[in-house]
Design a protein around this motif. Structure first.
Motif, PDB file in Angstrom:
ATOM      1  N   ARG A  55       0.847  -1.202   0.000  1.00 35.43           N
ATOM      2  CA  ARG A  55       0.000   0.000   0.000  1.00 35.43           C
ATOM      3  C   ARG A  55       0.879   1.247   0.000  1.00 35.43           C
ATOM      4  NH1 ARG A  55      -5.084   0.720  -0.153  1.00 35.43           N
ATOM      5  NH2 ARG A  55      -5.895   2.757   0.347  1.00 35.43           N
ATOM      6  N   ALA A  56       1.986   1.213   0.734  1.00 39.35           N
ATOM      7  CA  ALA A  56       2.906   2.358   0.769  1.00 39.35           C
ATOM      8  C   ALA A  56       3.420   2.674  -0.634  1.00 39.35           C
ATOM      9  CB  ALA A  56       4.069   2.077   1.720  1.00 39.35           C
ATOM     10  N   GLU A  57       3.780   1.639  -1.392  1.00 41.47           N
ATOM     11  CA  GLU A  57       4.252   1.855  -2.757  1.00 41.47           C
ATOM     12  C   GLU A  57       3.131   2.394  -3.647  1.00 41.47           C
ATOM     13  OE1 GLU A  57       5.797  -0.572  -6.679  1.00 41.47           O
ATOM     14  OE2 GLU A  57       6.257  -1.432  -4.717  1.00 41.47           O
ATOM     15  N   ALA A  58       1.945   1.830  -3.522  1.00 45.33           N
ATOM     16  CA  ALA A  58       0.817   2.296  -4.332  1.00 45.33           C
ATOM     17  C   ALA A  58       0.541   3.774  -4.073  1.00 45.33           C
ATOM     18  CB  ALA A  58      -0.419   1.449  -4.045  1.00 45.33           C
ATOM     19  N   VAL A  59       0.503   4.160  -2.806  1.00 44.63           N
ATOM     20  CA  VAL A  59       0.241   5.562  -2.456  1.00 44.63           C
ATOM     21  C   VAL A  59       1.371   6.461  -2.966  1.00 44.63           C
ATOM     22  CG1 VAL A  59       0.008   7.176  -0.508  1.00 44.63           C
ATOM     23  CG2 VAL A  59      -1.286   5.029  -0.535  1.00 44.63           C
ATOM     24  N   ALA A  60       2.618   6.010  -2.839  1.00 41.55           N
ATOM     25  CA  ALA A  60       3.753   6.802  -3.335  1.00 41.55           C
ATOM     26  C   ALA A  60       3.652   7.002  -4.845  1.00 41.55           C
ATOM     27  CB  ALA A  60       5.077   6.125  -2.964  1.00 41.55           C
ATOM     28  N   ARG A  61       3.287   5.957  -5.568  1.00 45.36           N
ATOM     29  CA  ARG A  61       3.149   6.072  -7.024  1.00 45.36           C
ATOM     30  C   ARG A  61       2.019   7.033  -7.388  1.00 45.36           C
ATOM     31  NH1 ARG A  61       5.720   2.371 -10.315  1.00 45.36           N
ATOM     32  NH2 ARG A  61       6.860   0.706  -9.276  1.00 45.36           N
ATOM     33  N   ILE A  62       0.905   6.955  -6.672  1.00 48.87           N
ATOM     34  CA  ILE A  62      -0.217   7.868  -6.917  1.00 48.87           C
ATOM     35  C   ILE A  62       0.207   9.296  -6.605  1.00 48.87           C
ATOM     36  CG2 ILE A  62      -2.509   8.546  -6.113  1.00 48.87           C
ATOM     37  CD1 ILE A  62      -3.052   5.485  -5.737  1.00 48.87           C
ATOM     38  N   ASN A  63       0.859   9.500  -5.466  1.00 46.34           N
ATOM     39  CA  ASN A  63       1.319  10.842  -5.103  1.00 46.34           C
ATOM     40  C   ASN A  63       2.269  11.402  -6.147  1.00 46.34           C
ATOM     41  OD1 ASN A  63      -0.104  11.284  -2.717  1.00 46.34           O
ATOM     42  ND2 ASN A  63       1.445  10.270  -1.465  1.00 46.34           N
ATOM     43  N   GLU A  64       3.195  10.569  -6.614  1.00 43.72           N
ATOM     44  CA  GLU A  64       4.154  11.036  -7.617  1.00 43.72           C
ATOM     45  C   GLU A  64       3.439  11.489  -8.883  1.00 43.72           C
ATOM     46  OE1 GLU A  64       8.384   9.470  -9.046  1.00 43.72           O
ATOM     47  OE2 GLU A  64       6.739   8.145  -9.672  1.00 43.72           O
ATOM     48  N   ARG A  65       2.441  10.745  -9.281  1.00 44.80           N
ATOM     49  CA  ARG A  65       1.740  11.028 -10.532  1.00 44.80           C
ATOM     50  C   ARG A  65       0.794  12.219 -10.434  1.00 44.80           C
ATOM     51  NH1 ARG A  65       1.933   8.116 -15.460  1.00 44.80           N
ATOM     52  NH2 ARG A  65       0.129   8.748 -16.641  1.00 44.80           N
ATOM     53  N   TYR A  66       0.132  12.389  -9.304  1.00 44.13           N
ATOM     54  CA  TYR A  66      -0.948  13.377  -9.194  1.00 44.13           C
ATOM     55  C   TYR A  66      -0.666  14.540  -8.254  1.00 44.13           C
ATOM     56  CZ  TYR A  66      -3.665   9.891 -11.667  1.00 44.13           C
ATOM     57  OH  TYR A  66      -4.114   8.990 -12.598  1.00 44.13           O
ATOM     58  N   GLN A  67       0.494  14.595  -7.611  1.00 49.19           N
ATOM     59  CA  GLN A  67       0.719  15.596  -6.569  1.00 49.19           C
ATOM     60  C   GLN A  67       0.564  17.037  -7.033  1.00 49.19           C
ATOM     61  OE1 GLN A  67       4.662  15.621  -4.879  1.00 49.19           O
ATOM     62  NE2 GLN A  67       5.572  15.027  -6.825  1.00 49.19           N
ATOM     63  N   GLY A  68       0.840  17.343  -8.271  1.00 47.21           N
ATOM     64  CA  GLY A  68       0.750  18.720  -8.741  1.00 47.21           C
ATOM     65  C   GLY A  68      -0.602  19.109  -9.307  1.00 47.21           C
ATOM     66  N   LEU A  69      -1.537  18.180  -9.328  1.00 44.83           N
ATOM     67  CA  LEU A  69      -2.834  18.444  -9.937  1.00 44.83           C
ATOM     68  C   LEU A  69      -3.844  18.943  -8.915  1.00 44.83           C
ATOM     69  CD1 LEU A  69      -3.266  15.370 -12.291  1.00 44.83           C
ATOM     70  CD2 LEU A  69      -2.418  17.642 -12.854  1.00 44.83           C
ATOM     71  N   GLU A  70      -4.736  19.769  -9.397  1.00 54.57           N
ATOM     72  CA  GLU A  70      -5.867  20.173  -8.568  1.00 54.57           C
ATOM     73  C   GLU A  70      -6.997  19.218  -8.877  1.00 54.57           C
ATOM     74  OE1 GLU A  70      -7.097  24.209  -8.269  1.00 54.57           O
ATOM     75  OE2 GLU A  70      -5.053  24.918  -8.646  1.00 54.57           O
ATOM     76  N   ILE A  71      -7.374  18.448  -7.891  1.00 57.51           N
ATOM     77  CA  ILE A  71      -8.448  17.469  -8.035  1.00 57.51           C
ATOM     78  C   ILE A  71      -9.733  18.133  -7.549  1.00 57.51           C
ATOM     79  CG2 ILE A  71      -9.248  15.168  -7.422  1.00 57.51           C
ATOM     80  CD1 ILE A  71      -6.558  15.134  -8.922  1.00 57.51           C
ATOM     81  N   GLU A  72     -10.724  18.130  -8.410  1.00 58.96           N
ATOM     82  CA  GLU A  72     -12.006  18.734  -8.052  1.00 58.96           C
ATOM     83  C   GLU A  72     -12.713  17.875  -7.013  1.00 58.96           C
ATOM     84  OE1 GLU A  72     -13.260  21.680  -9.227  1.00 58.96           O
ATOM     85  OE2 GLU A  72     -11.321  21.946 -10.218  1.00 58.96           O
TER      86      GLU A  72
END
Length: 134
Positions: A55-72
């Motif tokens: 889960r830690a890896e999955a969350v890290a990968r998601i954070n890396e991919r989406y961290q700069g985006l504004e999610i509505e």
């Protein structure tokens, strides 16, 4: 300070939330409302189950991919696809025909998963690692 919903503990929220109801959690680096937090958690769960990663890896990968985006707030435009659709794009590079798996068994039958390249793991010292590896 955690916040509880009918689904259970939602994590450490940085309160107060913005006017749109979004806040940051200790888990994800994007500002998310409760609905999108559950959506991103489901994406992480799909990655754990489908790719056999922590889960830690999955969350890290998601954070890396989406961290700069504004999610509505929920339902964001990305909700027109199931979380497994986005999970594949976070984990894999597209194939030689620029295709990514979608999470749909029938649609993915034309993709040779053995030929897909896995995206590199985020650096261990990166801030995207918000959960401790199991």
């Amino acid at each position: 300070m955690g916040r509880t919903s009918p689904q259970g503990e939602l994590g450490d929220w940085n309160w107060p939330p913005e006017r749109d109801g979004t806040a940051r959690t200790a888990e994800f680096l994007m500002r998310l409302d409760e609905g999108m937090l559950e959506y991103f958690r489901e994406m992480a769960s799909e990655m754990v189950g489908r790719f056999g990663i922590s889960r830690a890896e999955a969350v890290a990968r998601i954070n890396e991919r989406y961290q700069g985006l504004e999610i509505e707030p929920y339902p964001d435009l990305m909700c027109h696809e199931f979380p497994e659709f986005w999970a594949h794009g976070v984990y894999y590079h597209p194939d030689e025909r620029d295709r990514l798996p979608t999470g749909d068994v029938d649609a993915d039958a034309v993709i040779d998963f053995t030929r897909l390249r896995v995206r590199p793991l985020p650096p261990q010292d990166s801030s995207v690692w918000t959960l401790r590896p199991e």
